[in-house]
Design a protein around this motif. Structure first.
Motif, PDB file in Angstrom:
ATOM      1  N   UNK A 165      -4.031  -0.445  -6.032  1.00 35.28           N
ATOM      2  CA  UNK A 165      -2.553  -0.347  -5.718  1.00 35.28           C
ATOM      3  C   UNK A 165      -1.731  -0.284  -6.796  1.00 35.28           C
ATOM      4  N   UNK A 166      -0.945   0.672  -6.859  1.00 34.98           N
ATOM      5  CA  UNK A 166       0.154   0.832  -7.787  1.00 34.98           C
ATOM      6  C   UNK A 166       1.615   0.726  -7.224  1.00 34.98           C
ATOM      7  N   UNK A 193      14.755   1.273  -5.700  1.00 34.52           N
ATOM      8  CA  UNK A 193      13.497   2.150  -5.276  1.00 34.52           C
ATOM      9  C   UNK A 193      12.475   1.334  -5.355  1.00 34.52           C
ATOM     10  N   UNK A 194      11.571   1.322  -4.313  1.00 33.73           N
ATOM     11  CA  UNK A 194      10.208   0.872  -4.374  1.00 33.73           C
ATOM     12  C   UNK A 194       9.227   1.638  -3.810  1.00 33.73           C
ATOM     13  N   UNK A 195       7.995   1.877  -4.528  1.00 36.93           N
ATOM     14  CA  UNK A 195       6.878   2.667  -3.950  1.00 36.93           C
ATOM     15  C   UNK A 195       5.743   1.866  -4.177  1.00 36.93           C
ATOM     16  N   UNK A 242     -11.479 -13.219  -1.311  1.00 31.61           N
ATOM     17  CA  UNK A 242     -10.637 -13.167  -2.469  1.00 31.61           C
ATOM     18  C   UNK A 242     -10.585 -11.861  -3.098  1.00 31.61           C
ATOM     19  N   UNK A 243      -9.261 -11.815  -3.529  1.00 31.24           N
ATOM     20  CA  UNK A 243      -8.829 -10.629  -4.230  1.00 31.24           C
ATOM     21  C   UNK A 243      -8.958 -10.881  -5.678  1.00 31.24           C
ATOM     22  N   UNK A 244      -9.761  -9.912  -6.586  1.00 31.65           N
ATOM     23  CA  UNK A 244      -9.733  -9.889  -8.065  1.00 31.65           C
ATOM     24  C   UNK A 244      -8.787  -8.993  -8.445  1.00 31.65           C
ATOM     25  N   UNK A 245      -7.739  -9.441  -9.240  1.00 30.33           N
ATOM     26  CA  UNK A 245      -6.883  -8.547  -9.763  1.00 30.33           C
ATOM     27  C   UNK A 245      -7.068  -8.356 -11.126  1.00 30.33           C
ATOM     28  N   UNK A 246      -7.469  -6.815 -11.530  1.00 31.55           N
ATOM     29  CA  UNK A 246      -7.318  -6.280 -12.810  1.00 31.55           C
ATOM     30  C   UNK A 246      -6.431  -5.613 -13.274  1.00 31.55           C
ATOM     31  N   UNK A 247      -5.720  -5.625 -14.501  1.00 37.81           N
ATOM     32  CA  UNK A 247      -4.604  -4.780 -14.929  1.00 37.81           C
ATOM     33  C   UNK A 247      -5.126  -3.822 -16.102  1.00 37.81           C
TER      34      UNK A 247
END
Length: 82
Positions: free
Chosen positions: A41-42, A26-28, A77-82
């Motif tokens: 995005x989660x 499963x993927x969501x 450019x996308x910045x990814x933050x966790x």
């Protein structure tokens, strides 16, 4: 009949050759748009490993070009933050 069996055998061999040692059951993906112009995005994965692995890798493109509505091309450019 021989051609059919040959094609069937080659297709099954192809599936085994490209197996990655896991199955995604499963993927969501939930995307939340903010009025300030950013988005969250989660992603959630339910994965069963068929081989001994250390996990999965997710490759995310962070630099790309976008054509605007007036036909100009912009670098993004996308910045990814966790």
């Amino acid at each position: 009949m021989k051609k059919f069996l040959l094609i069937l055998l080659l297709s099954l061999a192809n599936v085994v050759a490209f197996a990655q040692g896991f199955v995604v059951n499963q993927f969501t993906a939930d995307v939340y748009l903010n009025k300030d112009g950013y988005f969250d995005v989660a992603e959630n994965y339910e994965v069963n490993f068929t081989d001994s692995k250390h996990g999965i890798f997710r490759e995310i493109v962070t630099d790309y070009r976008l054509q605007t509505t007036d036909g100009k091309t912009e670098k993004r450019h996308l910045v990814i933050k966790i």
